[in-house]
Enzyme design. Structure first.
Site: not given
Ligand code: EPZ
Length: 445
Positions: A22-23, A118, A123, A306, A398
């Site tokens: 998915k990701n 969420c 996020r 995850d 999802r």
């Molecule tokens: C991706 O989400 C995945 N989703 C998530 O999978 C996964 O948990 C996550 O990466 C971490 O591996 C998809 O790929 C569609 P991040 P993403 O940006 O990109 C902070 C699932 O279960 N952050 O790496 O949104 C954020 O708050 C889902 O399949 C900022 O502070 O994750 C978090 O604490 C859930 N500012 C951390 O970084 C930003 O601009 C990781 O977020 C962006 C993120």
């Protein structure tokens, strides 16, 4: 409301195949906006998140065809000028925000609703926007939308405060057709990002990983269409590994990539399971009783956040005390409350959870709080005495395609009680131009 009804299941045994990740497929569908030519993406699982994203891609003006049966998506973005600045519903599915980078680079501007938080965390998208600014874009945030403008973007240098997966993906996509060289430091390097890079380079991009989280992108004038098969879903693999662990089973996960699930394999070895790498995937089998183990979630190659909830389900029946430290998201223990209804002994404090293994869990009515917490409930229900009904399974669907059918095929006692509207939803999707398989109405056994 649709339900999964799960009963205590004997050792799972048999072969199971993974769907496309998915990701990986979500950013790759967005990357299709970077060229006017057709891209064909194979192994696209029929997930709710995929349908939501395809719908917003169509609203940008791209032509998207998706066949649920062959799991093949075709995207041809000859035009991408559609106004998506009011697609508040769509952007609740956060990956929709990944169209921002491609639209900015393609059109010279992009305006999207800001994705809200969420259940697992606030996020924010500040790192995405900071990355676009480093390419010379002007950012404006008002009325709940983010606007990035820059007709003459230039390659830049970005240091990410956190190796954000989405920010890394958005910036790579924007930089791929931006003149000049862009360097991202402290980038995320998850397998899904490597697959996106592979896809982009097949489209004619020039993206390279220089090691220790540094990614270099040399912008090219234009990208061309290509064909790509998505990597298998490592989180789905972890889910099936956990199902084998809680039932002391012996399963083969075909098409799994050992290099993607090493952290999970290491943790399973600590709790009395063995993971053997095979020619065609993995064999996961029990070599003793479940013993307590600790997890600290980290960006790749650390233990993936995850899989945290899913592996906590193993801890609930593992002998001894296990400790979980969730370093990536601020509120990702939502499974604990529901697992405690099944008799689990879990104490959480901020980003730390302490799990005391119990002799047995008991079936109960529980509700999926989010995608991976929902998967964790399925895992625990396979080990719990009696029957467990799991509600709010739309969260689970999802990210998992036909998880009940897949688990049933290896001996799990799980069935889905489908609500009336699901059939109508499938028909609606069909009317929208997706090729949908609509089985005759029946309670899935
Ligand atoms: C991706 O989400 C995945 N989703 C998530 O999978 C996964 O948990 C996550 O990466 C971490 O591996 C998809 O790929 C569609 P991040 P993403 O940006 O990109 C902070 C699932 O279960 N952050 O790496 O949104 C954020 O708050 C889902 O399949 C900022 O502070 O994750 C978090 O604490 C859930 N500012 C951390 O970084 C930003 O601009 C990781 O977020 C962006 C993120």
């Amino acid at each position: 409301m649709s339900l999964f009804v799960v009963k205590k299941s004997g050792p799972l045994n048999g072969e199971i195949s993974l769907s496309g990740a998915k990701n990986a497929v979500l950013p790759e569908l967005c990357a299709g906006l970077l060229t006017e030519e057709e891209c064909v993406i194979k192994g696209v699982p029929p997930l709710n998140d995929v349908f939501v994203l395809i719908d917003i891609l169509r609203k940008t003006g791209a032509d998207v065809k998706y066949d649920e049966i062959s799991q093949e998506a075709r995207i041809k973005a000859a035009y991408t000028g559609g106004d998506v600045s009011n697609e508040h519903e769509a952007v609740k599915m956060r990956a929709s925000f990944l169209i921002m980078g491609p639209l900015l680079a393609r059109n010279g501007s992009a305006r999207l609703p800001l994705p809200g938080g969420c259940p697992i965390g606030s996020r924010p998208v500040d790192l995405h926007l900071k990355g676009f600014e480093s390419l010379g874009a002007k950012i404006k945030q008002e009325h709940g939308t983010a606007e990035a403008k820059g007709a003459k973007l230039k390659g830049g240098y970005i240091y990410l405060d956190f190796p954000s997966v989405g920010a890394t993906e958005n910036i790579i996509m924007a930089a791929s057709i931006t003149e000049g060289v862009t360097v991202i430091e402290n980038a995320a390097v998850e397998p899904e990002i490597m697959d996106l890079i592979n896809f982009l380079n097949k489209m004619g991009a020039s993206v390279f990983c220089l090691g220790n989280g540094t990614i270099k992108i040399t912008g090219v004038k234009r990208l061309h269409g290509t064909e790509h098969t998505v990597i298998p879903d490592r989180i789905e693999a972890g889910t099936f590994m956990a199902a084998a662990a809680v039932t002391s089973g012996d399963i083969i996960i075909k098409n799994a990539v050992y290099g993607h699930i090493k952290p999970a394999a290491a943790k399973l070895a600590e709790c009395g399971m063995t993971v053997d790498e095979l020619e065609e995937g993995l064999r996961v089998y029990s070599t003793g009783k479940r013993k307590a183990f600790n997890i600290k979630t980290m960006p790749f190659p650390g233990f993936p956040t995850d899989m945290q909830a899913i592996f906590m389900s193993i801890m609930t029946i593992a002998k001894g005390t296990s400790i979980v430290t969730e370093t990536v998201f601020e509120n990702r223990f939502l499974q604990a409350g529901e697992l405690k209804r099944m008799g689990a002994d879990i104490k959480t404090e901020g980003r730390v959870a302490v799990v005391e293994g119990v002799k047995k869990l008991t079936g109960s009515h529980v509700n999926a709080p989010d995608l991976r917490a929902g998967a964790a409930l399925i895992i625990s229900a396979l080990a719990a005495e009696g029957q467990t009904e799991i509600g709010d399974i739309y969260h689970i669907e999802r990210g998992y395609s036909r998880i009940d059918e897949k688990l049933r095929a290896i001996g799990a006692d799980i069935k889905k009680i489908e609500e009336e509207t699901e059939e109508r939803d499938k028909k609606d999707r069909n009317d929208l131009g997706n090729t949908v398989s609509i089985p005759e109405k029946k309670e899935t056994e």
